[in-house]
Design a protein around this motif. Structure first.
Motif, short mmCIF file in Angstrom:
data_model
loop_
_atom_site.label_atom_id
_atom_site.label_comp_id
_atom_site.label_asym_id
_atom_site.label_seq_id
_atom_site.Cartn_x
_atom_site.Cartn_y
_atom_site.Cartn_z
N GLU A 44 68.78 -0.38 61.87
CA GLU A 44 67.95 -1.44 61.89
C GLU A 44 68.83 -2.53 62.86
OE1 GLU A 44 65.86 -1.97 57.51
OE2 GLU A 44 67.83 -2.82 57.66
N ALA A 45 69.95 -2.72 62.78
CA ALA A 45 70.58 -3.75 63.74
C ALA A 45 70.15 -3.41 65.26
CB ALA A 45 72.20 -3.55 63.67
N ASP A 46 69.83 -2.00 65.73
CA ASP A 46 69.46 -1.94 67.02
C ASP A 46 67.91 -2.46 67.18
OD1 ASP A 46 71.75 -0.74 67.73
OD2 ASP A 46 70.92 1.07 66.73
N VAL A 47 67.14 -2.15 66.09
CA VAL A 47 65.76 -2.12 65.97
C VAL A 47 65.10 -3.73 65.86
CG1 VAL A 47 63.49 -1.41 65.11
CG2 VAL A 47 65.23 0.18 65.66
N LEU A 48 65.70 -4.43 64.92
CA LEU A 48 65.25 -5.83 64.47
C LEU A 48 65.21 -6.71 65.40
CD1 LEU A 48 66.55 -5.65 60.54
CD2 LEU A 48 64.18 -5.11 61.67
#
Length: 318
Positions: A44-48
């Motif tokens: 999620e840290a890459d995507v958000l």
């Protein structure tokens, strides 16, 4: 797949990195793994940070299941882009292509200019404020350049179009390049709740019967806040059926009405007319060439990415 996005600086290098707003990545844990490619996790840290803008907009418009589906679609799209990035970077490393340090420095300077940093020291301070470092930025720039180089190499594989190929495509798709019949209209509108609607309607009919030239003054009288309500010329096939059927022919200056619509009645006047025109090969040759080259590039890139995916182990956990 939007592979031409790879030719631009990736989203992580956007000036919006310094917008001053708190990203979703900071609001949420970001540790959840959304996918993996050859054992490398995408979290999620890459995507958000790449979906937060669209997700914020979606939350203002949608709710319930529709909102959930929209957010899922945004994240799945970015996950796929990140997967493709990882695969291309891996391919770059496998072939050990050179990537001079000056190229990385040049890209960092461009990024610094875009966000208004006047010096490298100021850039470092702004990165620190965002919880990042210059070294982390260099790593991201390097990965992005890997993708750009590999995609560019694939684009060069696409064969240029021959004159014969361009002409044969024109013959098979001539109608797609023809100019359609277009009609420009001015509109006069009375709302259905207007007092004395029938009386005013009769007065308008009487004046237009005397002269169609009175149309503009009638618009000013009854629609003073709406300008001249002149509609942009559009393909006659796209006209509302009740508008198209109101005219026996399309000729500049002709009027029609009253025409009932859901919230009132309207009168129309033809302000411009362009008959349908067949496409001339000489006039559209360059456009066809560009269209064909674009399709070839897309096929080359699609085939390239599909081949990388076929030889990779990809898992989704969305």
């Amino acid at each position: 797949m939007k592979y031409f996005v790879f030719l631009l600086t990736f989203i992580i290098l956007s000036p919006s990195l310094f917008s001053g707003t708190e990203t979703l990545a900071k609001k949420e844990t970001g540790n959840l793994i959304l996918a993996s490619v050859n054992g490398e996790a995408i979290t999620e840290a890459d995507v958000l940070p790449l979906t937060s803008g669209r997700e914020t907009q979606a939350r203002a418009v949608y709710s319930g299941e529709r909102l959930t589906q929209m957010i899922y679609n945004y994240r799945k799209e970015v996950v796929n882009e990140l997967i493709d990035n990882i695969l291309v970077q891996s391919e770059f490393s496998r072939y050990n292509y050179p990537l001079p340090n000056q190229e990385i420095e040049r890209e960092i300077d461009k990024f610094s200019d875009r966000i208004g940093s006047r010096s490298r020291e100021e850039l470092i301070r702004r990165l620190a404020k965002e919880g990042s470092t210059l070294e982390e930025l260099k790593i991201k720039v390097r990965k992005n350049l890997m993708v750009q180089i590999m995609i560019y190499r694939q684009l060069r594989i696409a064969d240029p179009c021959s004159p014969k190929e361009v002409f044969e495509y024109f013959q098979a798709h001539e109608s797609e390049y023809a100019s359609p019949e277009k009609v420009g209209l001015a509109m006069l509108k009375l709302d259905s709740n207007l007092p004395e609607l029938e009386k005013i309607s009769a007065e308008i009919n009487a004046e237009l019967k005397v002269s169609a030239d009175r149309f503009a003054s009638l618009v000013k009288r009854y629609n003073p806040d709406m300008g001249n309500l002149e509609l942009e010329a559009i393909d006659s096939k796209l006209l509302r059926p009740e508008f198209a059927s109101a005219f026996k022919e399309f000729k500049v200056g002709l009027t029609a009405g009253p025409i009932k619509v859901y919230d009132g009645i309207v009168w129309l006047k033809i302000t411009s007319y362009q008959p349908a025109q067949k496409a001339l090969f000489s006039a559209v040759e360059e456009k066809i060439k560009l269209d064909l080259e674009r399709k070839k590039r897309e096929k080359v890139l699609n085939d390239y990415m599909q081949n990388l995916r076929n030889n990779a182990v990809i898992e989704y956990f969305l």
